[in-house]
Design a protein around this motif. Structure first.
Motif, mmCIF file in Angstrom:
data_model
loop_
_atom_site.group_PDB
_atom_site.id
_atom_site.type_symbol
_atom_site.label_atom_id
_atom_site.label_comp_id
_atom_site.label_asym_id
_atom_site.label_seq_id
_atom_site.Cartn_x
_atom_site.Cartn_y
_atom_site.Cartn_z
ATOM 1 N N VAL A 15 -12.983 9.083 -4.014
ATOM 2 C CA VAL A 15 -12.093 8.928 -2.864
ATOM 3 C C VAL A 15 -11.578 7.491 -2.833
ATOM 4 O O VAL A 15 -12.366 6.540 -2.851
ATOM 5 N N ARG A 16 -10.289 7.356 -2.834
ATOM 6 C CA ARG A 16 -9.697 6.017 -2.769
ATOM 7 C C ARG A 16 -9.834 5.436 -1.368
ATOM 8 O O ARG A 16 -9.790 6.153 -0.369
ATOM 9 N N SER A 43 -4.426 -5.046 3.558
ATOM 10 C CA SER A 43 -5.711 -4.356 3.648
ATOM 11 C C SER A 43 -6.399 -4.741 4.955
ATOM 12 O O SER A 43 -6.025 -5.720 5.606
ATOM 13 N N LEU A 44 -7.396 -3.962 5.313
ATOM 14 C CA LEU A 44 -8.200 -4.284 6.487
ATOM 15 C C LEU A 44 -9.642 -3.894 6.223
ATOM 16 O O LEU A 44 -9.907 -2.880 5.560
ATOM 17 N N GLN A 45 -10.560 -4.702 6.708
ATOM 18 C CA GLN A 45 -11.978 -4.452 6.505
ATOM 19 C C GLN A 45 -12.539 -3.772 7.749
ATOM 20 O O GLN A 45 -12.550 -4.337 8.835
ATOM 21 N N GLN A 70 -16.474 -1.776 4.622
ATOM 22 C CA GLN A 70 -15.540 -1.221 3.653
ATOM 23 C C GLN A 70 -14.147 -1.813 3.856
ATOM 24 O O GLN A 70 -13.723 -2.047 4.989
ATOM 25 N N THR A 71 -13.476 -2.025 2.740
ATOM 26 C CA THR A 71 -12.116 -2.550 2.789
ATOM 27 C C THR A 71 -11.145 -1.448 2.371
ATOM 28 O O THR A 71 -11.333 -0.795 1.335
ATOM 29 N N PHE A 72 -10.103 -1.241 3.174
ATOM 30 C CA PHE A 72 -9.126 -0.190 2.921
ATOM 31 C C PHE A 72 -7.741 -0.791 2.743
ATOM 32 O O PHE A 72 -7.374 -1.745 3.443
ATOM 33 N N GLN A 73 -7.015 -0.222 1.808
ATOM 34 C CA GLN A 73 -5.628 -0.636 1.599
ATOM 35 C C GLN A 73 -4.719 0.174 2.520
ATOM 36 O O GLN A 73 -4.812 1.400 2.600
ATOM 37 N N TYR A 132 -6.404 5.926 10.347
ATOM 38 C CA TYR A 132 -6.759 7.212 9.739
ATOM 39 C C TYR A 132 -7.226 6.962 8.309
ATOM 40 O O TYR A 132 -6.550 6.237 7.553
ATOM 41 N N VAL A 133 -8.374 7.557 7.944
ATOM 42 C CA VAL A 133 -8.852 7.459 6.565
ATOM 43 C C VAL A 133 -9.328 8.847 6.122
ATOM 44 O O VAL A 133 -9.484 9.770 6.928
ATOM 45 N N ALA A 134 -9.586 8.975 4.830
ATOM 46 C CA ALA A 134 -9.982 10.259 4.263
ATOM 47 C C ALA A 134 -11.338 10.721 4.802
ATOM 48 O O ALA A 134 -12.262 9.919 4.972
#
Length: 799
Positions: A146-147, A174-176, A180-183, A207-209
């Protein structure tokens, strides 16, 4: 020209009738405003959801039942079960699992808590969440990878990441979130139409996976980790109206659930059940259940108001009779007088409509503000130009009806006869039977509604004044941002050492007087436990539970009925429990049982160490609760400040970071404010009861004043004749009072039957309802005879 002068004169005349105008406009505005608000609520309750094919949208309700089939937990849905059903159930043409969580925005200096929705891209399609920039995050790859991609809301971007909205070219942001860091790959538009399945997360920031909330390395634990903030939403295939989860899917998930229980040493024989419910019921079910009653109440209130105002108006127009007849005799066309009267009432009703619109707007704003924490989508409520036009049109229609009916009660046949009739009560009147019937009806409605209002104020007033059992002032619950969730001995020891270090850091602060460890907010009822007085699993009782540390009860001011609190010895051995009074009553134990064993999960014996007072709130009541020694799995705390002192989340974080600079605080809750929110509906109901009682008394005063004045006008010629042939003034008054007593007793009998019907529906409030009814009967009785005496005395001449 004469017509316009007469129209203006009639309107200006209202300024000299301040009492009539103010009372009339005030009561009518309240009734119209209530009707407008309720009509908007009813429309909102049954209006289609703002989504494509809304009638096919469903949500999955999971529940947990014990070996006897009794439900022990609602909203029992694990993340892995939600993902499995959304992926494998062919009854849904489009489905998305949804988990509502939160995370700290670590890139921000104050690390605010964000609402995070874990879902799949299908969620955006189901609910029309449109992109204004970028793309949605990608689905998991075939190997399960999962990206770390995120989609943010436009509102969040404007508050914290405005540079994303201005980006150009190949800029990457990106944001932490926590660790976890998400693009950031996309931005969705702000919209009130986001489905509020879980009210604490009213508006999503990120929103994330969905796969990010499933631990693939601990699937057994994932299957038994049922949650109340996990959902499955989907659109059914067109051929199915009310689909059901297939037996194969349910069987597979129950097999995995039991395997997970066994793997974690739990012998409880519980099972999971799943069924699909229309999404409309999830979002609007509570509002629909109450909207019909609200509509009936609004219609009844509007009707009684109009009846009262009609009687009040007829009394007023009869005082204008002589003046109107004189104008007609002096040459004024009757049509001109009638038109001027229409204008006069039109202005009154128009002003009432304008006031009603203003009151309705205030009411809608108040409902949206106070109801947003308990009713989904209540902030959709709004009045628009259509509602304004409807209120104004209805008001003008009422004005036309009132004016037409009132003018028919006047006679213009002869100047002499009309003037004599206007002065002696011989003018055309309502039929006596209609006036008496209206009087009895009004007394019945007044008695019942006033009784309900007094009972409501008394009942909810007693709930407000009920002691909470704790001392919430200057107390705050701290939710730490925890990074380690391992249960091995080393991890537990590390968390214990972290807590002890935090206690030292906080107690060193001059604003803090006490600190205690707890897993949950003292007012939270999320955790459940099964316990029994006997070593028999069939006799176990399910109740709420808390994990607490030393000093917890003294910090909150919870008094012990019997026994004592936990010490470090009980915390180390974890073989004892404390229960509250509600749990003691449920289990059938008392102070004599202190030191005896109770039996928990797996029939494990635990020593009963003490019994404490209940924690009460209006929303939760006083739930049965068992307290266990803390296991240092969660490091949350309750903090007691010095009198009239407090600290912000940022200040508390700085205090903790003096010992370990990597830790953070996820959120803080002021217990006094939290308790106030839980009691908010009782407070609103209390003031609503007082307001209803006041409004009903005002209605009775206005209605009885007009009705009894009309009856006095009708009876005046007969009374004067009796007085002239020898009857004394007081004899005539007593005679009329006896007749009015008969009317009151008839109304009292009918109202008593209605009240007894209410008492049969609500047997637990029979006594309180009886005293409220007696008090309301006393008020109506005094009001009726005071007004009647006033009118009779004015109609009888003094000799």
């Amino acid at each position: 020209m004469m017509m316009w002068k007469e129209n203006i004169s009639a309107i200006v005349e209202l300024l000299s009738k301040v009492r009539f105008t103010v009372i009339f406009v005030g009561l009518l505005a309240c009734a119209l405003a209530g009707g407008a608000i309720v009509s908007v609520l009813v429309w909102h309750a049954y209006a289609p959801l703002p989504y494509a094919n809304d009638e096919q949208l469903v949500w999955l309700r999971g529940s947990m039942v014990d070996h006897t089939g009794n439900r022990v937990m609602d909203n029992a849905l694990s993340n892995v079960a939600a993902q499995y059903i959304a992926t494998h159930d062919s009854a849904l043409s489009l489905a998305a699992p949804v988990y509502y969580g939160d995370a700290l925005y670590r890139d921000h200096v104050r690390q605010p808590k964000l609402n995070v929705t874990y879902t799949k891209p299908e969620f955006f399609t189901l609910f029309g969440q449109s992109l204004i920039q970028g793309r949605y995050f990608e689905a998991p790859q075939s190997d399960g990878t999962v990206r770390h991609e995120a989609v943010i809301s436009e509102c969040f971007a404007k508050r914290h990441m405005p540079q994303v909205l201005r980006q150009s070219g190949n800029s990457v942001y990106s944001l932490q979130l926590d660790q976890q860091t998400f693009q950031v790959v996309g931005v969705v538009a702000c919209s009130k139409t986001e489905p509020q399945l879980y009210l604490p997360n009213r508006d999503t920031d990120v929103y994330v996976a969905f796969n990010h909330v499933i631990d693939g390395q601990a699937m057994a634990l994932e299957h038994i980790s049922v949650r109340y903030n996990t959902f499955v939403v989907g659109r059914t295939v067109e051929q199915l109206n009310r689909p059901a989860v297939t037996a194969d899917i349910t069987g597979h998930l129950n097999t995995e659930f039991r395997a997970g229980l066994v793997a974690n040493g739990n012998a409880v024989n519980n099972q999971l059940r799943f069924d699909y419910i229309p999404l409309e019921q999830k979002l609007k079910g509570r509002l629909q259940a109450s909207s019909i009653w609200l509509l009936l109440c609004a219609v009844a209130f509007l009707c009684i108001t109009l009846i009262n105002l009609l009687m009040f108006y007829l009394l007023e127009i009869k005082t204008q009779h002589a003046q109107l007849v004189l104008k007609a005799t002096l040459g004024a066309p009757l049509a001109t007088l009638r038109t001027a009267h229409y204008w006069q009432l039109g202005v009154i009703f128009s002003v009432a409509a304008i006031c009603a619109i203003a009151l309705a707007e205030i009411g809608v704003l108040a409902i949206a503000h106070f109801g947003q924490k308990s009713i989904a989508h209540i902030d959709w409520l709004q009045l628009n130009a259509f509602h304004y036009a409807l209120v104004m049109g209805f008001s003008l229609l009422l004005a036309w009806c009132f004016a037409g009916f009132g003018f028919k009660q006047l006679s213009f046949d002869s100047l002499y006869q009309s003037l004599q009739a206007a002065g002696k009560g011989q003018a055309k009147q309502l039929p006596h039977w209609l006036s008496v019937g209206t009087l009895v009806t009004q007394l019945c409605i007044g008695l019942v509604v006033l009784c309900i209002g007094i009972w409501s104020a008394n009942y909810f007033g007693s709930k407000i004044t009920t002691s909470s059992g704790i001392e919430p002032q200057d107390t705050m619950f701290i939710v730490r941002h925890q990074m380690s969730w391992d249960r091995n001995e080393a991890a537990v020891a590390a968390r214990k050492q972290m807590y002890l270090s935090n206690v030292q850091a906080l107690l060193a602060h001059p604003k803090i007087s006490a600190v205690a460890l707890t897993s949950l907010n003292p007012l939270d009822t999320s955790y459940l436990a099964q316990i029994s007085k006997y070593p028999d699993i069939r006799k176990q009782v399910t109740m709420h539970s808390q994990l607490v540390g030393e000093g917890y009860f003294s910090l909150l001011g919870l008094q012990f009925v019997a026994g004592k609190a936990f010490t470090h010895i009980e915390t180390d051995t974890r073989q004892s429990v404390i229960i509250n009074q509600a749990a003691a009553k449920l289990l059938g134990v008392n102070a004599n049982d202190i030191g005896n064993n109770l039996y928990g999960r797996g029939e494990q014996p635990m020593k009963l160490l003490g019994i404490v007072e209940d924690i009460y709130s209006y929303t939760h009541g006083a739930p049965a609760t068992v307290y266990y020694p803390h296991d240092f799995f969660e490091g949350n705390m309750v903090v007691k400040f010095m009198p009239n002192q407090s600290m912000t989340k940022y200040e508390l974080t700085q205090a903790l970071q003096q010992r370990v600079n990597t830790q953070s605080i996820r959120e803080v809750h002021d217990l006094a404010r939290h308790l106030s929110n839980l009691n908010q509906s009782a407070v609103l109901s209390f003031y609503s009861g007082i307001g209803l009682s006041f409004l009903m008394i005002l209605q009775v005063l206005v209605g009885l004043y007009g009705l009894l004045a009309n009856l006095a006008f009708i009876q005046q010629p007969v009374l004067l004749i009796k007085q002239q042939v020898g009857a004394t003034r007081w004899q005539l008054i007593l005679e009329q009072m006896r007749a009015r007593l008969v009317h009151f007793l008839i109304a009292l009998l009918i109202a008593t039957c209605v009240t007894l019907g209410l008492a049969s529906i609500l047997p637990m409030v029979t006594s309180a309802l009886f005293y409220s009814f007696v008090f309301s009967a006393f008020i109506v009785f005094i009001t009726l005879f005071t007004i009647d005496f006033y009118h009779l005395r004015g109609q009888l001449k003094k000799y």
